[in-house]
Design an enzyme around this catalytic site. Structure first.
Site, PDB file in Angstrom:
ATOM      1  N   ASP A 116    -154.134  21.443  51.290  1.00 59.57           N
ATOM      2  CA  ASP A 116    -152.728  21.318  50.916  1.00 59.57           C
ATOM      3  C   ASP A 116    -152.204  20.038  51.552  1.00 59.57           C
ATOM      4  OD1 ASP A 116    -149.879  21.449  50.908  1.00 59.57           O
ATOM      5  OD2 ASP A 116    -149.923  23.623  50.786  1.00 59.57           O
ATOM      6  N   CYS A 119    -150.090  20.207  54.756  1.00 53.87           N
ATOM      7  CA  CYS A 119    -150.685  20.905  55.901  1.00 53.87           C
ATOM      8  C   CYS A 119    -151.162  19.898  56.944  1.00 53.87           C
ATOM      9  CB  CYS A 119    -151.846  21.776  55.396  1.00 53.87           C
ATOM     10  SG  CYS A 119    -153.134  22.132  56.581  1.00 53.87           S
ATOM     11  N   CYS A 122    -154.863  19.802  57.543  1.00 49.94           N
ATOM     12  CA  CYS A 122    -155.537  19.211  56.386  1.00 49.94           C
ATOM     13  C   CYS A 122    -155.517  17.691  56.508  1.00 49.94           C
ATOM     14  CB  CYS A 122    -154.855  19.638  55.086  1.00 49.94           C
ATOM     15  SG  CYS A 122    -154.959  21.408  54.745  1.00 49.94           S
ATOM     16  N   ARG A 146    -150.076  26.208  49.575  1.00 51.35           N
ATOM     17  CA  ARG A 146    -149.790  27.403  50.396  1.00 51.35           C
ATOM     18  C   ARG A 146    -148.352  27.881  50.272  1.00 51.35           C
ATOM     19  NH1 ARG A 146    -148.620  25.088  56.111  1.00 51.35           N
ATOM     20  NH2 ARG A 146    -147.997  22.974  55.612  1.00 51.35           N
TER      21      ARG A 146
END
Length: 233
Positions: A116, A119, A122, A146
């Site tokens: 994502d 994120c 991430c 998400r």
């Protein structure tokens, strides 16, 4: 000979009837819980079926009386092997053409990451892409918004996955650059998101191994390499 063939026909009819009766019992139990089966297949456990639903994989006794939601591992070999998610691995392979891939020059391992762009971890994983690749780890990305498919991040990731140069578009997004909107294309992140839910993904990044096992959360390159080698991936 005709009598033997007739008896065999009766036996086959009875067997097929039992199979459908079992599926019927399983479907009836699922219906009571508001679930619908995408597929019902025999599991590695005697008398138990593996059922793929839109909410993930569950196991139900063939008479429809007992249900459990857990991973099943084959421990007959040197290392435990996840056999529950094999049906999902097949679905994962069907999305190969939709993945944004960062291939290792000397590939030793392949993992699929549900990511994502909003994120933090991430971002961290992506920043260390060169080290993953240098260690022989190929990273394949699928989108997992998400905050839901209605969130702006989902629209942004749809645009990235529809870009003519998705790797460059994803690199730019992780750097915080603006994303050029693209409404739709053959790459549908809703399917990617749904598969993530079936894998049991609840947060990102989620790293899926080749046997279908899921490692939740960020793992530094060297730690991931060690984990993959220990699991024989």
């Amino acid at each position: 000979m005709k009598k033997l063939a007739f008896c065999f026909s009766l036996l086959l009819t009875a067997f097929v009837g039992n199979v459908f009766a079992n599926d019927s019992a399983v479907n009836n139990s699922l219906s009571k819980m508001g679930l619908k089966a995408e597929s019902i297949t025999p599991s590695q456990l005697a008398g138990v079926s593996t059922v793929l639903t839109d909410q993930g994989i569950i196991h139900i006794s063939n008479d429809g009386k007992y249900l459990f939601k857990s991973q099943v591992y084959d421990i007959s070999g040197k290392l435990p092997k996840n056999v529950t998610n094999q049906v999902l691995v097949k679905k994962l392979d069907m999305l190969k053409n939709q993945m944004i891939v960062y291939k290792a020059p000397k590939e030793k391992h392949v993992v699929t990451v549900f990511t994502d762009i909003t994120c933090g971890y991430c971002h961290k994983l992506h920043e260390e892409m060169k080290e993953y690749n240098d260690l022989g780890i190929t990273i394949r990305y699928l989108a997992f918004p998400r905050h839901s498919l209605q969130h702006q991040s989902a629209k942004d990731m749809q645009s990235i996955w529809c870009s003519a140069t998705p790797n460059k578009a994803l690199d730019a997004a992780f750097k915080g650059d603006n994303i050029s909107p693209i409404k739709s294309c053959k790459n549908d992140i809703a399917k990617q998101y749904q598969l993530g839910l079936q894998f049991g993904v609840q947060g990102t990044p989620a790293i899926v191994l080749q046997d279908g096992s899921v490692l939740g959360g960020f793992m530094p390159p060297k730690a991931l390499k060690e984990d993959l080698e220990q699991q024989g991936e």
